[in-house]
Design a protein around this motif. Structure first.
Motif, PDB file in Angstrom:
ATOM      1  N   LEU A 126      55.885  20.159  19.878  1.00  0.00           N
ATOM      2  CA  LEU A 126      57.341  20.283  19.176  1.00  0.00           C
ATOM      3  C   LEU A 126      57.258  19.441  18.075  1.00  0.00           C
ATOM      4  O   LEU A 126      57.806  19.845  16.571  1.00  0.00           O
ATOM      5  CB  LEU A 126      58.526  20.122  20.110  1.00  0.00           C
ATOM      6  CG  LEU A 126      58.471  20.973  21.176  1.00  0.00           C
ATOM      7  CD1 LEU A 126      59.594  20.422  22.747  1.00  0.00           C
ATOM      8  CD2 LEU A 126      59.824  22.112  20.700  1.00  0.00           C
ATOM      9  N   SER A 127      56.463  18.877  17.935  1.00  0.00           N
ATOM     10  CA  SER A 127      56.319  17.802  16.065  1.00  0.00           C
ATOM     11  C   SER A 127      55.555  18.205  15.323  1.00  0.00           C
ATOM     12  O   SER A 127      56.240  18.741  14.566  1.00  0.00           O
ATOM     13  CB  SER A 127      55.477  16.690  17.406  1.00  0.00           C
ATOM     14  OG  SER A 127      55.385  15.976  15.852  1.00  0.00           O
ATOM     15  N   LYS A 132      61.813  16.211  15.697  1.00  0.00           N
ATOM     16  CA  LYS A 132      61.310  14.347  15.788  1.00  0.00           C
ATOM     17  C   LYS A 132      62.632  14.182  16.434  1.00  0.00           C
ATOM     18  O   LYS A 132      63.738  13.957  16.239  1.00  0.00           O
ATOM     19  CB  LYS A 132      61.574  14.222  13.974  1.00  0.00           C
ATOM     20  CG  LYS A 132      61.137  12.363  14.253  1.00  0.00           C
ATOM     21  CD  LYS A 132      61.100  12.367  12.427  1.00  0.00           C
ATOM     22  CE  LYS A 132      61.868  11.553  11.745  1.00  0.00           C
ATOM     23  NZ  LYS A 132      61.983  11.191  10.234  1.00  0.00           N
ATOM     24  N   GLU A 133      61.987  12.829  16.805  1.00  0.00           N
ATOM     25  CA  GLU A 133      63.384  12.206  17.705  1.00  0.00           C
ATOM     26  C   GLU A 133      64.356  11.552  17.163  1.00  0.00           C
ATOM     27  O   GLU A 133      63.733  10.243  15.882  1.00  0.00           O
ATOM     28  CB  GLU A 133      62.724  12.071  18.936  1.00  0.00           C
ATOM     29  CG  GLU A 133      63.347  10.893  19.704  1.00  0.00           C
ATOM     30  CD  GLU A 133      62.481   9.689  21.158  1.00  0.00           C
ATOM     31  OE1 GLU A 133      63.079   9.025  21.485  1.00  0.00           O
ATOM     32  OE2 GLU A 133      61.975  10.697  21.349  1.00  0.00           O
ATOM     33  N   LEU A 134      65.429  11.063  17.473  1.00  0.00           N
ATOM     34  CA  LEU A 134      66.293   9.884  16.570  1.00  0.00           C
ATOM     35  C   LEU A 134      66.026   8.568  17.202  1.00  0.00           C
ATOM     36  O   LEU A 134      66.040   8.842  18.390  1.00  0.00           O
ATOM     37  CB  LEU A 134      67.907  10.828  16.125  1.00  0.00           C
ATOM     38  CG  LEU A 134      69.052   9.522  16.082  1.00  0.00           C
ATOM     39  CD1 LEU A 134      68.520   9.260  14.643  1.00  0.00           C
ATOM     40  CD2 LEU A 134      70.336  10.457  16.232  1.00  0.00           C
ATOM     41  N   GLN A 135      65.711   7.963  16.808  1.00  0.00           N
ATOM     42  CA  GLN A 135      65.897   6.686  17.270  1.00  0.00           C
ATOM     43  C   GLN A 135      67.146   6.114  17.488  1.00  0.00           C
ATOM     44  O   GLN A 135      68.194   5.616  16.238  1.00  0.00           O
ATOM     45  CB  GLN A 135      65.040   5.797  16.575  1.00  0.00           C
ATOM     46  CG  GLN A 135      63.377   6.547  16.508  1.00  0.00           C
ATOM     47  CD  GLN A 135      63.050   6.157  17.853  1.00  0.00           C
ATOM     48  OE1 GLN A 135      62.356   5.455  18.554  1.00  0.00           O
ATOM     49  NE2 GLN A 135      61.833   7.804  18.234  1.00  0.00           N
ATOM     50  N   TYR A 171      67.710  15.008  17.975  1.00  0.00           N
ATOM     51  CA  TYR A 171      66.581  15.022  17.248  1.00  0.00           C
ATOM     52  C   TYR A 171      67.304  15.928  16.162  1.00  0.00           C
ATOM     53  O   TYR A 171      68.133  16.235  15.875  1.00  0.00           O
ATOM     54  CB  TYR A 171      66.605  15.968  18.443  1.00  0.00           C
ATOM     55  CG  TYR A 171      65.106  16.235  19.455  1.00  0.00           C
ATOM     56  CD1 TYR A 171      64.460  14.920  19.293  1.00  0.00           C
ATOM     57  CD2 TYR A 171      66.584  16.454  20.801  1.00  0.00           C
ATOM     58  CE1 TYR A 171      63.652  15.182  20.650  1.00  0.00           C
ATOM     59  CE2 TYR A 171      65.534  15.640  21.814  1.00  0.00           C
ATOM     60  CZ  TYR A 171      64.526  14.875  21.475  1.00  0.00           C
ATOM     61  OH  TYR A 171      63.665  14.707  23.083  1.00  0.00           O
ATOM     62  N   TYR A 172      66.031  15.645  15.473  1.00  0.00           N
ATOM     63  CA  TYR A 172      65.597  15.819  13.861  1.00  0.00           C
ATOM     64  C   TYR A 172      64.791  17.355  13.843  1.00  0.00           C
ATOM     65  O   TYR A 172      64.403  17.287  14.695  1.00  0.00           O
ATOM     66  CB  TYR A 172      65.679  15.308  12.861  1.00  0.00           C
ATOM     67  CG  TYR A 172      66.315  13.793  11.999  1.00  0.00           C
ATOM     68  CD1 TYR A 172      67.455  14.068  11.438  1.00  0.00           C
ATOM     69  CD2 TYR A 172      66.169  12.615  13.072  1.00  0.00           C
ATOM     70  CE1 TYR A 172      68.039  13.221  11.332  1.00  0.00           C
ATOM     71  CE2 TYR A 172      66.831  11.741  12.955  1.00  0.00           C
ATOM     72  CZ  TYR A 172      68.305  11.777  12.210  1.00  0.00           C
ATOM     73  OH  TYR A 172      68.928  10.736  11.634  1.00  0.00           O
ATOM     74  N   LEU A 173      65.536  18.722  13.368  1.00  0.00           N
ATOM     75  CA  LEU A 173      64.152  19.437  12.983  1.00  0.00           C
ATOM     76  C   LEU A 173      64.095  19.457  11.944  1.00  0.00           C
ATOM     77  O   LEU A 173      65.416  19.931  10.502  1.00  0.00           O
ATOM     78  CB  LEU A 173      64.902  20.571  13.701  1.00  0.00           C
ATOM     79  CG  LEU A 173      63.783  21.978  13.386  1.00  0.00           C
ATOM     80  CD1 LEU A 173      62.530  21.836  14.188  1.00  0.00           C
ATOM     81  CD2 LEU A 173      63.986  23.219  13.762  1.00  0.00           C
ATOM     82  N   ASN A 174      63.023  19.557  10.646  1.00  0.00           N
ATOM     83  CA  ASN A 174      62.813  18.881   9.600  1.00  0.00           C
ATOM     84  C   ASN A 174      63.508  18.166   8.689  1.00  0.00           C
ATOM     85  O   ASN A 174      64.268  18.918   7.430  1.00  0.00           O
ATOM     86  CB  ASN A 174      62.630  20.747   8.876  1.00  0.00           C
ATOM     87  CG  ASN A 174      61.816  21.598   9.426  1.00  0.00           C
ATOM     88  OD1 ASN A 174      60.374  21.126   9.880  1.00  0.00           O
ATOM     89  ND2 ASN A 174      62.002  22.943   9.853  1.00  0.00           N
ATOM     90  N   ILE A 178      69.335  18.290  14.073  1.00  0.00           N
ATOM     91  CA  ILE A 178      70.258  19.185  15.352  1.00  0.00           C
ATOM     92  C   ILE A 178      70.776  19.072  16.167  1.00  0.00           C
ATOM     93  O   ILE A 178      71.383  19.517  16.917  1.00  0.00           O
ATOM     94  CB  ILE A 178      68.896  20.267  16.014  1.00  0.00           C
ATOM     95  CG1 ILE A 178      68.101  19.798  16.864  1.00  0.00           C
ATOM     96  CG2 ILE A 178      68.545  21.099  14.542  1.00  0.00           C
ATOM     97  CD1 ILE A 178      66.918  20.352  16.969  1.00  0.00           C
ATOM     98  N   ARG A 179      71.125  17.492  17.159  1.00  0.00           N
ATOM     99  CA  ARG A 179      71.594  17.109  18.266  1.00  0.00           C
ATOM    100  C   ARG A 179      71.692  15.805  17.806  1.00  0.00           C
ATOM    101  O   ARG A 179      70.994  14.706  18.156  1.00  0.00           O
ATOM    102  CB  ARG A 179      70.492  17.483  19.304  1.00  0.00           C
ATOM    103  CG  ARG A 179      71.701  16.933  21.200  1.00  0.00           C
ATOM    104  CD  ARG A 179      71.073  17.683  22.599  1.00  0.00           C
ATOM    105  NE  ARG A 179      70.101  17.070  22.760  1.00  0.00           N
ATOM    106  CZ  ARG A 179      68.771  16.782  24.050  1.00  0.00           C
ATOM    107  NH1 ARG A 179      69.280  17.354  24.582  1.00  0.00           N
ATOM    108  NH2 ARG A 179      67.972  15.688  24.113  1.00  0.00           N
ATOM    109  N   HIS A 180      73.419  15.908  18.256  1.00  0.00           N
ATOM    110  CA  HIS A 180      73.352  14.445  18.670  1.00  0.00           C
ATOM    111  C   HIS A 180      72.682  13.270  20.081  1.00  0.00           C
ATOM    112  O   HIS A 180      73.308  13.910  20.749  1.00  0.00           O
ATOM    113  CB  HIS A 180      74.855  13.893  18.253  1.00  0.00           C
ATOM    114  CG  HIS A 180      75.685  14.110  17.112  1.00  0.00           C
ATOM    115  ND1 HIS A 180      75.847  15.872  16.883  1.00  0.00           N
ATOM    116  CD2 HIS A 180      76.285  13.224  15.575  1.00  0.00           C
ATOM    117  CE1 HIS A 180      76.529  15.270  15.187  1.00  0.00           C
ATOM    118  NE2 HIS A 180      76.649  14.651  15.008  1.00  0.00           N
ATOM    119  N   ALA A 181      73.084  11.964  18.913  1.00  0.00           N
ATOM    120  CA  ALA A 181      72.499  11.029  20.663  1.00  0.00           C
ATOM    121  C   ALA A 181      73.702  10.440  21.599  1.00  0.00           C
ATOM    122  O   ALA A 181      74.377  10.882  20.703  1.00  0.00           O
ATOM    123  CB  ALA A 181      70.956   9.827  20.378  1.00  0.00           C
TER     124      ALA A 181
END
Length: 187
Positions: A126-127, A132-135, A171-174, A178-181
């Motif tokens: 996936l990476s 990429k995971e949102l910190q 998560y971020y995609l490029n 794409i999804r709020h934490a």
């Protein structure tokens, strides 16, 4: 009365001059009319017909282009996730092998290690595709990035208004969110 006759005579002179002027103007227009002849009219009609034909062909080409692009977009949408799915098939194969091991008498440590390898492969694939995971933990709450599901008292003053816990990762995609934490915020 002779004065009146004099005015009548002037009016007659004036009236006599007007037709002469009109006559000379009509003569001036005659050459212009003779310039526009049948050959010029036919030539203009041919040019109009040619331009109309070009326009019709251009519109037909544009309609064909739109149809082709719509078909291409439809094909792209059907296969948009193909690369991701193909890369995930390896992970699925590993997950199937790990599941098969669950029915066998295998030490728990080996099962854990195998399952951890599957998870690591999944994250790596996936990476590589741009995920990429949102910190979020201990970051300032940002409604553009986070969805607060609840607020609790902050254990320290410096954690007020910050994310204390994360229920779902963002998560971020490029580099596009794409999804709020989903988070818990300190108050």
């Amino acid at each position: 009365m002779s004065h009146n006759n004099h005015n009548d005579h002037d009016n007659e002179d004036l009236n006599n001059h007007i037709p002469e002027e009109n006559a000379s103007q009509e003569e001036a227009f005659e050459p212009a009319e003779s310039i526009i002849n049948d050959d010029v009219v036919e030539k203009l009609k041919a040019e109009v017909a040619e331009q109309k034909d070009k326009y019709i062909r251009l519109m037909a080409e544009f309609e064909n282009y739109k149809r082709r692009k719509a078909a291409e977009i439809q094909d792209i949408n059907k296969t948009a996730g193909k690369d991701i799915i193909i890369s995930m098939l390896e992970v699925l194969d590993d997950a199937d092998r790990a599941e098969a091991q669950l029915t066998k008498d295998v030490p728990v440590d080996q099962l854990k290690e195998g399952i951890q390898l599957v998870f690591n492969k999944l994250r790596k694939n996936l990476s590589n595709k741009g995920l990429k995971e949102l910190q979020s933990i201990h970051q300032e709450f940002d409604p553009e990035l986070h969805e607060a599901i609840t607020q609790i008292p902050a254990p320290t003053e410096d954690l007020q208004g910050k994310v204390l816990d994360q229920v779902k990762k963002g998560y971020y995609l490029n580099d596009k969110l794409i999804r709020h934490a989903q988070v818990v915020v300190g108050q």
